[in-house]
Design a protein around this motif. Structure first.
Motif: not given
Length: 364
Positions: A156, A159-160, A285, A315-319, A321, A350
């Motif tokens: 994670d 990702v950030k 992604s 991804s924590k951008l959308a459910n 995802d 991505q």
């Protein structure tokens, strides 16, 4: 010739060789200082550490080793020589997931040698931040264990994260030891350790200490620190913690799986050049459609590139995802790998190269 005279003669030969080794080590150190002077004269001010060169040297020493010295021992010796020489040029500052006495600190020393300045931090995110800000030149974080699986916090963080890349990997054999200030098993009143260590030593503990209270703490290093301060407590930790806290190893290697291994990643800010035995890590992604994953991976098959790992994370951008972490053999600058990555980039939503770096060297 008597046995005593024979032994004296052999020891004199060893002493003579030790003197020659010492002389050669200092000659190498002097050359390292000269290298630093040349680099500084050319205006180079960043870290003088070169992961690709050190990996190549270690592999060459292992390959050229005729024995009887073990390959792992040779790798450790030359790692420490290189570490000491590099410290004369410019000491490295390495951040790691602390506290002191953890397996992550042991991985730091295995990869960089003992002649580094270490910075124990409270979280994996903090290691990434210190490296990205330049407060630490490199960082070491755990990424997966052969029995317990991936470390999700590390994935994670990638990702950030921005401004950092993977510069190396460490494969550390995990050996759990029962440490205490007491001298006998029957004197133990409570066990403290990280929850994963309890899980990895469950069979031994159930057999030898079935009725002893088990208390989970944040890390093995913290467990050793606590147990060192209170009689009757025992900790499960690595050998580095035993020396650090002056504790007795009541029982070594109590892990249930003898080949238990943790993989660590070395992160930095400078890309690493090719060595011929490299690995590339990717963050990908794809659109949520039938065949998307197959389409994403197809270029690897077409270009005959071995994929050694794939792992998904939200991804924590959308459910629902997801992003995918993929490891492949080869360096991003290899011609074949470069073509595959070019094809891949056209097929995904991505695309991020987390780093190309030398594969872990045996014993280092």
């Amino acid at each position: 010739m008597s046995d005593k005279l024979q032994l004296d003669g052999l020891r004199q030969q060893i002493d003579s060789l030790d003197d020659q080794i010492l002389d050669l080590v200092n000659k190498r150190a002097a050359l390292a200082q000269s290298v630093a002077s040349v680099k500084k004269a050319q205006g180079e001010t960043v870290s003088f550490y070169r992961p690709e060169r050190e990996a190549s040297i270690l592999r060459r020493m292992i390959q050229n080793n005729p024995g009887p010295a073990a390959k792992e021992g040779v790798a450790r010796i030359f790692r420490e020589i290189m570490s000491a020489c590099l410290a004369l040029e410019q000491p490295l500052n390495v951040a790691y997931l602390g506290p002191e006495g953890t397996f992550t600190q042991q991985a730091v020393y295995q990869h960089f040698g003992q002649s580094v300045e270490t910075m124990p931090l409270a979280s994996i995110d903090a290691v990434f931040r210190e490296v990205a800000s330049g407060n630490a030149e490199y960082g070491v974080v755990p990424v997966e264990n052969s029995t317990e699986g991936v470390v999700t916090h590390t994935l994670d963080s990638f990702v950030k994260a921005s401004g950092v890349c993977i510069c190396g990997e460490v494969m550390l054999s995990i050996h759990h030891n029962l440490l205490s200030k007491t001298d006998q098993l029957h004197d133990i009143e409570e066990l403290v350790s990280h929850q994963q260590s309890f899980a990895q030593c469950r069979a031994w503990l159930d057999r030898h200490l079935p009725n002893i209270k088990r208390t989970c703490v944040s890390s093995n290093g913290e467990a050793a620190r606590i147990a060192a301060e209170k009689p009757g407590l025992a900790a499960i930790a690595g050998s580095i913690a035993a020396g650090m806290y002056s504790m007795t190893v009541l029982q070594a290697n109590i892990e249930d799986e003898t080949d238990n291994t943790t993989r660590f990643l070395v992160i930095g800010t400078m890309p690493v050049k090719q060595t011929g035995k490299d690995k590339t890590s990717l963050l990908l992604s794809a659109d949520n459609r039938p065949g998307a994953l197959y389409s994403m991976l197809e270029p690897f098959s077409r270009h005959s590139i071995s994929m050694t790992k794939i792992e998904s994370r939200p991804s924590k951008l959308a459910n629902w995802d997801y992003v995918f972490f993929v490891d492949i053999n080869g360096h991003q600058d290899d011609a074949t790998v470069s073509k595959a990555l070019d094809d891949l980039q056209k097929k995904v939503k991505q695309f991020k190269i987390l780093g190309s770096y030398p594969t872990a060297v045996l014993g280092a």
